[in-house]
Design a protein around this motif. Structure first.
Motif, PDB file in Angstrom:
ATOM      1  N   VAL A   4       0.863  -1.175   0.000  1.00 27.97           N
ATOM      2  CA  VAL A   4       0.000   0.000   0.000  1.00 27.97           C
ATOM      3  C   VAL A   4       0.899   1.224   0.000  1.00 27.97           C
ATOM      4  O   VAL A   4       1.779   1.351   0.850  1.00 27.97           O
ATOM      5  N   VAL A   5       0.693   2.106  -0.978  1.00 27.44           N
ATOM      6  CA  VAL A   5       1.581   3.263  -1.094  1.00 27.44           C
ATOM      7  C   VAL A   5       0.911   4.579  -0.741  1.00 27.44           C
ATOM      8  O   VAL A   5       1.564   5.594  -0.577  1.00 27.44           O
ATOM      9  N   ALA A   6      -0.410   4.576  -0.650  1.00 31.26           N
ATOM     10  CA  ALA A   6      -1.100   5.826  -0.312  1.00 31.26           C
ATOM     11  C   ALA A   6      -2.511   5.542   0.165  1.00 31.26           C
ATOM     12  O   ALA A   6      -3.111   4.530  -0.188  1.00 31.26           O
ATOM     13  N   THR A  14     -15.073   9.845   1.624  1.00 31.00           N
ATOM     14  CA  THR A  14     -14.076   9.394   2.590  1.00 31.00           C
ATOM     15  C   THR A  14     -12.824  10.270   2.507  1.00 31.00           C
ATOM     16  O   THR A  14     -12.450  10.741   1.431  1.00 31.00           O
ATOM     17  N   ASN A  15     -12.176  10.474   3.652  1.00 33.19           N
ATOM     18  CA  ASN A  15     -10.965  11.298   3.685  1.00 33.19           C
ATOM     19  C   ASN A  15      -9.707  10.512   3.343  1.00 33.19           C
ATOM     20  O   ASN A  15      -8.792  11.033   2.711  1.00 33.19           O
ATOM     21  N   LYS A  16      -9.641   9.255   3.752  1.00 30.03           N
ATOM     22  CA  LYS A  16      -8.453   8.443   3.475  1.00 30.03           C
ATOM     23  C   LYS A  16      -8.815   6.980   3.253  1.00 30.03           C
ATOM     24  O   LYS A  16      -7.987   6.092   3.453  1.00 30.03           O
ATOM     25  N   GLY A  17     -10.049   6.744   2.827  1.00 26.10           N
ATOM     26  CA  GLY A  17     -10.500   5.369   2.631  1.00 26.10           C
ATOM     27  C   GLY A  17     -10.105   4.745   1.316  1.00 26.10           C
ATOM     28  O   GLY A  17     -10.262   3.545   1.116  1.00 26.10           O
ATOM     29  N   ASP A  23       0.794  -1.046  -7.873  1.00 27.98           N
ATOM     30  CA  ASP A  23       0.563  -1.113  -9.315  1.00 27.98           C
ATOM     31  C   ASP A  23      -0.347   0.013  -9.799  1.00 27.98           C
ATOM     32  O   ASP A  23      -0.733   0.057 -10.969  1.00 27.98           O
ATOM     33  N   GLY A  24      -0.709   0.938  -8.877  1.00 27.32           N
ATOM     34  CA  GLY A  24      -1.569   2.053  -9.237  1.00 27.32           C
ATOM     35  C   GLY A  24      -3.041   1.780  -9.049  1.00 27.32           C
ATOM     36  O   GLY A  24      -3.868   2.691  -9.120  1.00 27.32           O
ATOM     37  N   HIS A  25      -3.404   0.529  -8.792  1.00 25.04           N
ATOM     38  CA  HIS A  25      -4.791   0.136  -8.576  1.00 25.04           C
ATOM     39  C   HIS A  25      -5.261   0.619  -7.206  1.00 25.04           C
ATOM     40  O   HIS A  25      -4.505   0.599  -6.234  1.00 25.04           O
ATOM     41  N   GLY A  26      -6.513   1.047  -7.114  1.00 20.71           N
ATOM     42  CA  GLY A  26      -7.050   1.517  -5.847  1.00 20.71           C
ATOM     43  C   GLY A  26      -8.315   0.781  -5.443  1.00 20.71           C
ATOM     44  O   GLY A  26      -9.028   0.219  -6.282  1.00 20.71           O
ATOM     45  N   PHE A  27      -8.580   0.787  -4.139  1.00 18.32           N
ATOM     46  CA  PHE A  27      -9.821   0.206  -3.610  1.00 18.32           C
ATOM     47  C   PHE A  27     -10.329   1.116  -2.510  1.00 18.32           C
ATOM     48  O   PHE A  27      -9.594   1.448  -1.577  1.00 18.32           O
ATOM     49  N   CYS A  28     -11.591   1.532  -2.623  1.00 24.42           N
ATOM     50  CA  CYS A  28     -12.188   2.403  -1.620  1.00 24.42           C
ATOM     51  C   CYS A  28     -12.904   1.575  -0.564  1.00 24.42           C
ATOM     52  O   CYS A  28     -13.823   0.821  -0.879  1.00 24.42           O
ATOM     53  N   VAL A  92     -14.373  -3.062   8.138  1.00 26.47           N
ATOM     54  CA  VAL A  92     -15.731  -3.069   7.596  1.00 26.47           C
ATOM     55  C   VAL A  92     -15.954  -1.831   6.733  1.00 26.47           C
ATOM     56  O   VAL A  92     -15.209  -0.854   6.801  1.00 26.47           O
ATOM     57  N   SER A  93     -16.988  -1.890   5.934  1.00 22.72           N
ATOM     58  CA  SER A  93     -17.323  -0.788   5.037  1.00 22.72           C
ATOM     59  C   SER A  93     -17.621   0.477   5.832  1.00 22.72           C
ATOM     60  O   SER A  93     -18.340   0.437   6.839  1.00 22.72           O
ATOM     61  N   GLU A  94     -17.073   1.605   5.393  1.00 22.52           N
ATOM     62  CA  GLU A  94     -17.362   2.883   6.043  1.00 22.52           C
ATOM     63  C   GLU A  94     -18.816   3.294   5.826  1.00 22.52           C
ATOM     64  O   GLU A  94     -19.374   4.052   6.622  1.00 22.52           O
ATOM     65  N   SER A  95     -19.437   2.802   4.760  1.00 20.93           N
ATOM     66  CA  SER A  95     -20.792   3.225   4.424  1.00 20.93           C
ATOM     67  C   SER A  95     -21.845   2.644   5.357  1.00 20.93           C
ATOM     68  O   SER A  95     -22.809   3.315   5.711  1.00 20.93           O
ATOM     69  N   ASP A  96     -21.673   1.382   5.775  1.00 25.49           N
ATOM     70  CA  ASP A  96     -22.686   0.792   6.667  1.00 25.49           C
ATOM     71  C   ASP A  96     -22.115   0.342   8.010  1.00 25.49           C
ATOM     72  O   ASP A  96     -22.866   0.022   8.935  1.00 25.49           O
ATOM     73  N   GLY A  97     -20.788   0.294   8.136  1.00 27.24           N
ATOM     74  CA  GLY A  97     -20.170  -0.089   9.405  1.00 27.24           C
ATOM     75  C   GLY A  97     -20.371  -1.537   9.776  1.00 27.24           C
ATOM     76  O   GLY A  97     -20.098  -1.933  10.914  1.00 27.24           O
ATOM     77  N   ILE A  98     -20.830  -2.352   8.830  1.00 26.62           N
ATOM     78  CA  ILE A  98     -21.157  -3.748   9.134  1.00 26.62           C
ATOM     79  C   ILE A  98     -20.470  -4.724   8.183  1.00 26.62           C
ATOM     80  O   ILE A  98     -19.906  -5.725   8.612  1.00 26.62           O
TER      81      ILE A  98
END
Length: 218
Positions: A4-6, A14-17, A23-28, A92-98
């Motif tokens: 993880v580079v960033a 999200t502020n930092k999610g 490889d430049g790929h991201g996941f929120c 867990v997901s920031e959107s539902d917390g579950i």
């Protein structure tokens, strides 16, 4: 295994999610969205600089993960109580917390937590927080505490927890109900088995009389 580079903001709020891999790929982690090419070619070229963290930054990240809860993983049929035995943490997901999004497997060296091996649930995307180099086998401390003379060694962390759960569930209601098995995993798949087991050999001989290798068929 990616690094993880960033951790960046994302349009979902999200502020930092938004986690970016080498490889430049991201996941929120908030909206559970996969985003290709988050970083430009020039930024990717400078990934070692972008990805370098100080010891204090690494410690803060490890402490943050250690504060995560442990919950069941229905997609893996793993129960909370057994994940807790291994001190596994779940993001867990920031959107539902579950909804579980990622699993963090703790690695220790002489009883000290030195890092987490992280894995996304939706795809085989793996990275390390801290360092697991020269760490003990996954689950080693628990295996010793359980005092079984038979040691099961698996190829992956999920496999170790699943086998541990299966054995305990099978023993419920029997004379072995109060006996917990000793199950560990090598850190980086079958390719790392020789090196990892050679490092652990002295401890294995000290605490166990029988070793059972439970590796994949491939």
């Amino acid at each position: 295994m990616s690094s993880v580079v960033a951790r960046l903001p994302h349009e979902c709020g999200t502020n930092k999610g938004l986690v970016v891999f080498e490889d430049g790929h991201g996941f929120c982690f908030r909206c559970k969205t996969h985003i290709p090419n988050v970083l430009s070619d020039e930024e990717i070229k400078n990934l070692p600089v972008l990805g370098k963290k100080s010891d204090s930054e690494i410690k803060r990240e490890i402490d943050e993960i250690s504060s995560y809860k442990t919950i069941s993983l229905p997609s893996r049929s793993l129960k909370e109580e057994y994940l807790k035995d291994f001190n596994v943490k779940i993001a867990v997901s920031e959107s539902d917390g579950i909804s579980p999004i990622a699993t963090y497997f703790p690695y220790y060296k002489e009883d000290k937590l030195v890092g987490y091996k992280a894995r996304l649930l939706e795809e085989k995307r793996i990275w390390v927080v801290g360092s697991i180099k020269d760490a003990d086998l996954f689950g080693w401390n628990l295996a010793i505490r359980n005092s079984s003379k038979r040691l099961y060694i698996t190829e992956g962390e999920y496999d170790a927890i699943a086998l541990y759960q299966i054995i305990i569930e099978a023993h419920k209601g029997t004379q072995w109900a109060n006996r917990k098995p000793s199950v560990v995993s090598i850190p980086n798949g079958a390719g790392s088995a020789s090196k990892a087991l050679l490092k652990a050999l002295q401890g294995i001989r000290k605490f166990f009389k029988e070793v059972v290798l439970v590796f994949d068929q491939d």
